[in-house]
Scaffold this motif. Structure first.
Motif: not given
Length: 373
Positions: A23, A26, A28, A72, A97-99
């Protein structure tokens, strides 16, 4: 995003446990799918690592297109998916990316046809954005880039190889029949490739795309061969040189230490071929598993070398396209760009199955594709 970092993380997770926590955001930043509203696409968009080509029907207004993208999980993009833009010139999208740690820029452009170049000198080459491996491309008479060749170099980069571009399987050399030339060499992939049953990488160059994101899961289908071609191919000719590596190997998945099993006395050989085919909904492109299959109903004709040999001198080849039994060409489909053509060069004929001799080297130059209207 930095693919090399992502792949390193993947391998550590493959060999040990997971390199990211469950969790976790992400990391990507990829475009996975692309669509365009309205009946404007002649073919599915071609999605490459940092480039997307929208192949449109003739007459489409490109000043107000609104492509939509699937990213993604958790990723975002600028401009937003579905934004109406003028594609008279290429548009650029940046995916984050999500992060929020990785960004990736995609060049998105339109095309009303696929293959426009039919003579290949292999003089045009550049390094990828990280300066690691060679990318070959074609230009028009004004010097504008018209086509990118694909290769397995992005997959080989996953092994963490260090050095210049000429240690990759596909590169450019100055010893051409005229000027520079294409050079393909079969390489060992080291412990990383060995760990996923991919111990060698044949040098290859082809018209199509290389799906680097799926290369580790299914190497055969990662090579997507072909691009639209609106003419009837009749022959492919050019020049080649080839020397086989010292030791031929086959894949031995049962050996945990070394996946390469030597085959005493067996010699490697190169491969040169072109395939003209009709894409269908259930087979949109050909790949390493079916591009030469005798029972493939989509294939119309093939031109393939049958007398390849070791030769240190430039040797001419002239390969006619031979029709599969019962196959014909529909003029209406041809005019509408409903057929694809793939051209493929490989330093090991069975390299897709990880069989071959490291060091096998194929030189290619001054290739011409013959066709009729």
């Amino acid at each position: 995003m930095k693919l090399k970092n992502l792949i390193a993380c993947f391998f550590l997770g493959f060999i040990a446990t997971s390199c990211i926590k469950d969790e976790a955001p992400n990391a990507e930043a990829d475009i996975e799918t692309c669509t365009v509203p309205g009946d404007v696409l002649n073919r599915e968009p071609i999605i490459e690592n940092e480039r997307i080509t929208l192949i449109l029907k003739k007459g489409t207004d490109i000043t107000a297109l609104a492509p939509k993208f699937t990213l993604t999980p958790g990723a975002t993009m600028v401009p937003e998916s579905g934004s109406v833009l003028d594609f008279t010139n290429p548009q650029y999208y940046e995916v984050t990316s999500e992060d929020r740690k990785w960004k990736k820029k995609y060049k998105v452009e339109v095309s009303f046809s696929g293959i426009t170049n039919t003579v290949y000198h292999f003089e045009n080459a550049r390094l990828d954005k990280n300066g690691q491996y060679t990318i070959f491309y074609e230009t028009d008479t004004q010097g504008k880039e018209t086509m990118l060749w694909a290769s397995g170099n992005p997959g080989y980069a996953m092994t963490g190889v260090q050095g210049g571009s000429d240690i990759y399987p596909t590169y450019q050399s100055t010893d051409g029949y005229q000027g520079k030339c294409l050079t393909l060499t079969t390489r060992k992939t080291g412990w990383l490739g060995n760990s996923v049953n991919m111990p060698i990488a044949a040098g290859n160059l082809f018209i199509g795309t290389f799906d680097v994101l799926n290369a580790l899961k299914d190497a055969l289908t990662a090579t997507k061969f072909g691009s639209p071609f609106e003419y009837i191919p009749t022959y492919m000719k050019g020049y080649y040189k080839f020397t086989a590596g010292d030791t031929f190997y086959v894949l031995d998945e049962n050996n945990k230490e070394d996946k390469l099993k030597p085959v005493p006395g067996k010699k490697d050989i190169c491969d040169i071929y072109a395939v003209f085919y009709e894409p269908t909904n259930d087979m949109k492109t050909l790949n390493g598993a079916n591009v030469l299959s005798e029972d493939n109903p989509n294939i119309i004709s093939i031109a393939r070398i049958s007398d390849a040999k070791e030769t240190r001198e430039w040797t001419a080849f002239n390969l006619p396209f031979v029709y599969r039994e019962g196959k014909t060409i529909d003029p209406a489909k041809l005019k509408d760009g409903k057929y694809n053509l793939a051209i493929v060069f490989s330093s090991s004929i069975d390299g897709a199955y990880f069989e071959g001799a490291p060091g096998s080297t194929l030189y290619i130059d001054e290739v011409e594709l013959g066709y009729e209207e």
